[in-house]
Design a protein around this motif. Structure first.
Motif, PDB file in Angstrom:
ATOM      1  N   ILE A   1       0.838  -1.201   0.000  1.00 24.45           N
ATOM      2  CA  ILE A   1       0.000   0.000   0.000  1.00 24.45           C
ATOM      3  C   ILE A   1       0.870   1.248   0.000  1.00 24.45           C
ATOM      4  N   ALA A   2       1.906   1.257   0.870  1.00 22.49           N
ATOM      5  CA  ALA A   2       2.723   2.452   1.051  1.00 22.49           C
ATOM      6  C   ALA A   2       3.656   2.714  -0.119  1.00 22.49           C
ATOM      7  N   MET A   3       4.116   1.639  -0.797  1.00 27.53           N
ATOM      8  CA  MET A   3       5.201   1.834  -1.756  1.00 27.53           C
ATOM      9  C   MET A   3       4.952   1.249  -3.140  1.00 27.53           C
ATOM     10  N   TYR A   4       3.927   0.395  -3.291  1.00 28.05           N
ATOM     11  CA  TYR A   4       3.738  -0.287  -4.568  1.00 28.05           C
ATOM     12  C   TYR A   4       2.354  -0.073  -5.165  1.00 28.05           C
ATOM     13  N   ASN A   5       1.736   1.036  -4.809  1.00 29.28           N
ATOM     14  CA  ASN A   5       0.518   1.485  -5.479  1.00 29.28           C
ATOM     15  C   ASN A   5      -0.596   0.436  -5.431  1.00 29.28           C
TER      16      ASN A   5
ATOM     17  N   VAL B   1      14.315   0.829  -5.518  1.00 27.49           N
ATOM     18  CA  VAL B   1      15.529   0.416  -6.209  1.00 27.49           C
ATOM     19  C   VAL B   1      15.398   0.774  -7.687  1.00 27.49           C
ATOM     20  N   TYR B   2      16.539   0.838  -8.344  1.00 28.13           N
ATOM     21  CA  TYR B   2      16.548   1.124  -9.784  1.00 28.13           C
ATOM     22  C   TYR B   2      16.058  -0.089 -10.561  1.00 28.13           C
ATOM     23  N   ARG B   3      15.164   0.156 -11.530  1.00 28.91           N
ATOM     24  CA  ARG B   3      14.738  -0.889 -12.457  1.00 28.91           C
ATOM     25  C   ARG B   3      15.143  -0.477 -13.863  1.00 28.91           C
ATOM     26  N   GLY B   4      15.811  -1.376 -14.526  1.00 29.45           N
ATOM     27  CA  GLY B   4      16.229  -1.065 -15.887  1.00 29.45           C
ATOM     28  C   GLY B   4      15.404  -1.746 -16.960  1.00 29.45           C
TER      29      GLY B   4
ATOM     30  N   GLU C   1       8.306   0.676 -13.215  1.00 26.83           N
ATOM     31  CA  GLU C   1       8.083   0.899 -11.786  1.00 26.83           C
ATOM     32  C   GLU C   1       6.617   1.250 -11.538  1.00 26.83           C
ATOM     33  N   HIS C   2       6.098   0.819 -10.390  1.00 21.31           N
ATOM     34  CA  HIS C   2       4.730   1.157  -9.981  1.00 21.31           C
ATOM     35  C   HIS C   2       4.720   1.684  -8.552  1.00 21.31           C
ATOM     36  N   HIS C   3       5.784   2.362  -8.145  1.00 20.88           N
ATOM     37  CA  HIS C   3       5.868   2.867  -6.779  1.00 20.88           C
ATOM     38  C   HIS C   3       4.815   3.950  -6.535  1.00 20.88           C
TER      39      HIS C   3
END
Length: 561
Positions: free
Chosen positions: A477-481, A551-554, A558-560
């Protein structure tokens, strides 16, 4: 000298050490031992999984200070108990693990249940041995039992091959085990040095840890603090080390700890750490506190030389028994040879805001815990699983008055609370024993409830039902939408399950009747389960470096939040 068999010898050792219980699962290798125990007053408590037996033995050992016997089948019985033995090791609980093994002739030949339990447990015990001769069982038992109860206390393990359990040996029936005296006294000069540092500080604080959170330490600690008249806070999970009604006790630091305690510790100009390794988890940056500021004038008193000064830069590390340090300090203060000048700093911390923030975002879950905090009897032993809901009970302000707080410590275990509450009730029968857990945790360990029912141990279970692994869902909930992966649960009817096992089952779906439901739970004289329906509203997760961070995603999007 009397000729007896090894199983008879073991029973005599149990009796000589005044053991009241044996915990575990009986294996074919211990048939002779079981038949001899049948005619004694030693009570056998059998569980449906070795892990639960281990946790019961752990807690009885913690609360009594006496190593408890964990009886295990060799092979899978040992591997099933690894979590419990590790938790006992982390929490310095005295425990004697006794397992059978393949015969001395077939060991190492891929025999039935032929697993090297000694090597498996070597890293998680103070000592693990295999007895290779019947005439050495007495020697090994005495050595290991003494080792388990000398600081730092912890589990030991003895494996006896099945054939040796039936062999003859000689035993002097008149010789009793000598009392173990282990004091590890500090010097008078060392204690005076520390007292001088306190006297010369303007904002001194005590940080209290696991090594003094025991029956021997709590009384002297209370007297010591009353003489010093300075504030104290505890490390995470040691909320019960001091009576919380004391005006000097500010609460615990770390996850779901006291904001006031964290602020006072941050402001201190001298910190006396009594019996703590100062591990990183205790100093998790809850409420955003950065403990890197408290690097000046830390004095750490611990029996653990490995962790002294390891996690923080300290001014002084003193390796000794912190309880003996306290007792000697009291003598020095009482001798009137030492002036603490305590009038300099009696009230400096009282102006710090004592208002704790709400735990949850909405009102419903906050109200549930407000009612629980009010209705749980002051004289109670509280067992907690790791989890977003159950750990909120760390906010309860009545620890240390009459009851104890029991957790798996830094093991962070889900699956500890039911067995722990059984152990607490067996060790202190006149004190109510409560276990707090989430719904996922209950379904993991519900076979432990069978033991409470079978042996009529009236533990009280409170289950927070939000159909989720709450700590993980809180991060999502807090970090991954709100992208929920692996955190939602589909449970059976928990109350129906509890009733089918033979427990009293109470379902609390209405906040308006919750007080009445808790009163029904409190009045039960049988194992009882209260299931409280909770909203999907979670405490703020601890965003420590070893947990979840961006963290970095290459490659993947990302869905933060």
């Amino acid at each position: 000298m009397q000729e007896i068999n090894v199983s008879e010898l073991l029973v005599e050792k149990f009796k000589n050490n005044n053991l009241n219980f044996i915990f575990g699962i009986l294996s074919s290798g211990f048939m002779e031992l079981g038949d001899i125990l049948y005619d004694t007053d030693i009570k056998y408590i059998g569980t449906r999984h070795e892990q639960w037996a281990g946790h019961i033995a752990d807690v009885v050992g913690r609360l009594t200070g006496k190593p408890q016997i964990l009886l295990l089948p060799g092979g899978p019985g040992v591997t099933n108990s690894i979590t419990a033995i590790t938790a006992a090791s982390i929490n310095h609980s005295p425990m004697f693990v006794l397992s059978d093994g393949s015969t001395s002739i077939t060991s190492g030949k891929n025999d039935f249940q032929d697993i090297d339990g000694t090597r498996i447990t070597d890293h998680i015990t103070k000592r693990s041995v295999t007895v290779n001769r019947p005439d050495r069982v007495n020697e090994y038992f005495s050595m290991l039992y003494n080792l388990a109860q000398t600081p730092l206390q912890g589990p030991v393990h003895m494996e006896i091959p099945r054939d040796i359990l039936l062999m003859k040996t000689s035993y002097d029936m008149e010789v009793k085990n000598p009392a173990i005296l282990y004091n590890n006294y500090p010097s008078v000069e060392t204690v005076k040095l520390v007292l001088n540092m306190i006297a010369n500080a303007t904002k001194p604080v005590l940080l209290l840890g696991e090594e003094i959170n025991n029956p021997e330490g709590r009384g002297p600690l209370e007297e010591f603090i009353e003489k010093l008249r300075i504030p104290a806070c505890s490390t995470h999970g040691n909320n019960d080390v001091l009576n919380n009604s004391s005006k000097y006790m500010l609460g615990a630091i770390g996850r779901l700890g006291s904001k006031r305690a964290m602020e006072v510790l941050r402001m201190a100009d001298m910190v006396l750490v009594l019996g703590s390794s100062m591990n990183p988890y205790t100093f998790s940056p809850y409420y955003g506190f950065n403990y890197n500021e408290i690097t000046n004038n830390i004095v750490q008193i611990t029996m653990d030389p490995v962790n002294a000064g390891r996690n923080f830069t300290t001014f002084q590390n003193i390796i000794c028994n912190p309880v003996q340090f306290i007792k000697l300090a009291i003598q020095i203060i009482d001798s009137q040879e030492f002036n603490l000048k305590s009038s300099k700093y009696p009230n400096w911390y009282e102006s710090i805001d004592n208002m704790e923030p709400d735990i949850f975002h909405g009102t419903y879950n906050n109200k549930v815990f407000e009612i629980l905090f009010r209705k749980i009897p002051v004289k109670s032993n509280i067992s907690l699983d790791a989890g977003s809901m159950s750990m909120v009970m760390l906010k309860w302000q009545k620890f240390g008055i009459h009851g104890r707080l029991l957790t798996s410590g830094n093991m962070g275990e889900v699956g500890f609370s039911i067995s722990s509450s059984i152990g607490a009730k067996l060790a202190i029968p006149d004190t109510p024993s409560y276990a707090f857990m989430g719904d996922g945790s209950f379904t993991m360990q519900m076979s432990a409830l069978i033991t409470a029912i079978e042996y009529d141990v009236p533990v009280k279970l409170i289950i927070f039902d939000n159909s989720a692994w709450g700590s993980e869902k809180a991060y999502q909930i807090a970090m991954y939408n709100n992208r929920f992966f692996g955190s939602n649960l589909k449970n059976p009817g928990i109350v129906k399950v509890a009733r089918s096992l033979g427990a009293i089952g109470i379902e609390a779906n209405d906040i308006g009747t919750l007080e009445h439901d808790i009163e029904d739970l409190n009045s039960s004289d049988k194992p009882a389960v209260l299931v409280i329906k909770m909203e999907n509203d979670f405490p703020t997760p601890v965003r420590s470096l070893d947990a979840v961070k961006r963290v970095y995603r290459g490659l993947y999007k990302e869905h933060h939040s």
